[in-house]
Design a protein around this motif. Structure first.
Motif, PDB file in Angstrom:
ATOM      1  N   GLU A   1       0.841  -1.196   0.000  1.00 20.02           N
ATOM      2  CA  GLU A   1       0.000   0.000   0.000  1.00 20.02           C
ATOM      3  C   GLU A   1       0.874   1.243   0.000  1.00 20.02           C
ATOM      4  O   GLU A   1       1.738   1.418   0.866  1.00 20.02           O
ATOM      5  N   LEU A   2       0.654   2.116  -0.972  1.00 22.83           N
ATOM      6  CA  LEU A   2       1.321   3.409  -1.024  1.00 22.83           C
ATOM      7  C   LEU A   2       0.532   4.414  -0.192  1.00 22.83           C
ATOM      8  O   LEU A   2      -0.690   4.372  -0.152  1.00 22.83           O
ATOM      9  N   ALA A   3       1.258   5.348   0.457  1.00 23.48           N
ATOM     10  CA  ALA A   3       0.613   6.346   1.317  1.00 23.48           C
ATOM     11  C   ALA A   3      -0.263   5.641   2.343  1.00 23.48           C
ATOM     12  O   ALA A   3      -1.440   5.956   2.519  1.00 23.48           O
ATOM     13  N   VAL A   4       0.349   4.705   3.067  1.00 25.12           N
ATOM     14  CA  VAL A   4      -0.390   3.828   3.973  1.00 25.12           C
ATOM     15  C   VAL A   4      -0.947   4.570   5.178  1.00 25.12           C
ATOM     16  O   VAL A   4      -1.903   4.120   5.810  1.00 25.12           O
TER      17      VAL A   4
ATOM     18  N   GLY B   1       3.683  -1.629   3.668  1.00 25.28           N
ATOM     19  CA  GLY B   1       3.181  -0.281   3.471  1.00 25.28           C
ATOM     20  C   GLY B   1       4.301   0.734   3.491  1.00 25.28           C
ATOM     21  O   GLY B   1       5.330   0.534   4.140  1.00 25.28           O
ATOM     22  N   VAL B   2       4.105   1.835   2.775  1.00 17.78           N
ATOM     23  CA  VAL B   2       5.103   2.904   2.726  1.00 17.78           C
ATOM     24  C   VAL B   2       4.391   4.244   2.826  1.00 17.78           C
ATOM     25  O   VAL B   2       3.268   4.404   2.323  1.00 17.78           O
TER      26      VAL B   2
ATOM     27  N   ASP C   1       1.382  -7.649  13.099  1.00 17.22           N
ATOM     28  CA  ASP C   1       2.788  -7.346  12.837  1.00 17.22           C
ATOM     29  C   ASP C   1       2.891  -6.552  11.538  1.00 17.22           C
ATOM     30  O   ASP C   1       2.832  -7.120  10.448  1.00 17.22           O
ATOM     31  N   ALA C   2       3.033  -5.253  11.660  1.00 18.12           N
ATOM     32  CA  ALA C   2       3.047  -4.371  10.492  1.00 18.12           C
ATOM     33  C   ALA C   2       4.451  -4.246   9.923  1.00 18.12           C
ATOM     34  O   ALA C   2       5.409  -4.021  10.661  1.00 18.12           O
ATOM     35  N   THR C   3       4.558  -4.376   8.604  1.00 19.10           N
ATOM     36  CA  THR C   3       5.823  -4.159   7.902  1.00 19.10           C
ATOM     37  C   THR C   3       5.675  -2.904   7.057  1.00 19.10           C
ATOM     38  O   THR C   3       5.163  -2.938   5.942  1.00 19.10           O
ATOM     39  N   VAL C   4       6.092  -1.782   7.615  1.00 22.56           N
ATOM     40  CA  VAL C   4       5.931  -0.491   6.942  1.00 22.56           C
ATOM     41  C   VAL C   4       7.226   0.293   7.087  1.00 22.56           C
ATOM     42  O   VAL C   4       8.001   0.082   8.013  1.00 22.56           O
TER      43      VAL C   4
ATOM     44  N   VAL D   1       0.033  -3.565  -6.054  1.00 22.13           N
ATOM     45  CA  VAL D   1       0.363  -2.306  -5.381  1.00 22.13           C
ATOM     46  C   VAL D   1      -0.872  -1.422  -5.492  1.00 22.13           C
ATOM     47  O   VAL D   1      -1.434  -1.276  -6.581  1.00 22.13           O
ATOM     48  N   TYR D   2      -1.321  -0.866  -4.376  1.00 21.87           N
ATOM     49  CA  TYR D   2      -2.509  -0.006  -4.438  1.00 21.87           C
ATOM     50  C   TYR D   2      -2.247   1.304  -3.704  1.00 21.87           C
ATOM     51  O   TYR D   2      -1.437   1.385  -2.779  1.00 21.87           O
TER      52      TYR D   2
END
Length: 256
Positions: free
Chosen positions: A41-44, A62-63, A83-86, A109-110
């Motif tokens: 996810e972009l702009a998470v 996410g980024v 568990d977030a991977t951002v 990618v969204y």
């Protein structure tokens, strides 16, 4: 793409700012759960959509450019046992803002909720498309939504403060938002956010700039991009884009 406008104070009330917007959550969760591999996810942001995607069992990353928003996301993820991977990064250069190996990694990618409009210049917009293309596997998809510019709405509301009541640190505040064109030839809009207490004192204010993306500009970007095919819908229910729709939802596909 650094003037995102979401510092610690704005991050703290972001959920209240977007409380009326939930029609896109189910749409993106469905797209993510249908993907054959990891998603990004972009702009998470604070995880409004991402955390539901993660909770559905999807391998999701996410980024976002705002570290303050990511701090909120991580706290919310921990509270839900997730568990977030951002990571902090810019959607114009995904590979260059992380030490993760992301080239050819993602099936989907969204980029939800008009976030692509933070890429204001044509160079930045093209860079996003190219960066996402490189991050996708063969047959992977890039899905995003942006609003359809509505000139009646622009005429009626731009330049005027739009107030709403929000909870900030346990007490009621007024959040005022004002949008106005600051560069008409290039269609650049400045969005100001002003947080005031009930006595009318300004507690905090930020601003950021966006570029509206009408249909033909997005189509030109798609044609100039490395993507092999694309499709657009009017909203999140799968119908064709037509006059009167408020949202355009694009799906671009990398050749299998």
């Amino acid at each position: 793409m650094t003037d995102h406008g979401y510092d610690e104070q704005m991050a703290a009330i972001y959920d209240a700012m977007t409380a009326a917007r939930d029609d896109d959550v189910e749409f993106y969760v469905d797209r993510a759960t249908a993907a054959d591999g990891p998603v990004l996810e972009l702009a998470v942001g604070s995880g409004r959509i991402y955390l539901d995607v993660l909770e559905s069992g999807v391998d999701a990353d996410g980024v976002d450019v705002s570290p303050e928003m990511l701090d909120v996301l991580r706290d919310r993820a921990a509270a839900r046992g997730l568990d977030a991977t951002v990571w902090e990064g810019d959607m114009t250069d995904l590979a260059g803002t992380t030490d993760r190996a992301i080239e050819g990694r993602y099936d989907l990618v969204y980029c939800p909720f008009n976030a692509l409009q933070h890429a204001r210049s044509v160079d930045d917009q093209q860079a996003v498309f190219e960066s996402v293309y490189d991050a996708l596997v063969s047959g992977g998809r890039f899905v995003f939504d942006v609003f359809v510019p509505n000139f009646e709405l622009i005429e009626a509301t731009y330049g005027e403060w739009q107030p709403q009541t929000v909870d900030f640190r346990g007490s009621e505040h007024e959040l005022r938002t004002r949008s106005q064109f600051v560069d008409e030839p290039r269609q650049i809009v400045e969005v100001e956010n002003q947080l005031r207490d009930l006595d009318g004192e300004v507690v905090h204010e930020t601003s950021h700039r966006i570029s509206p993306l009408p249909y033909q500009q997005v189509e030109l970007l798609a044609r100039a991009s490395p993507f092999d095919s694309w499709d657009v819908q009017g909203g999140f229910d799968g119908k064709a884009l037509e006059d009167g729709d408020a949202v355009q939802v694009w799906t671009l596909e990398r050749e299998a």
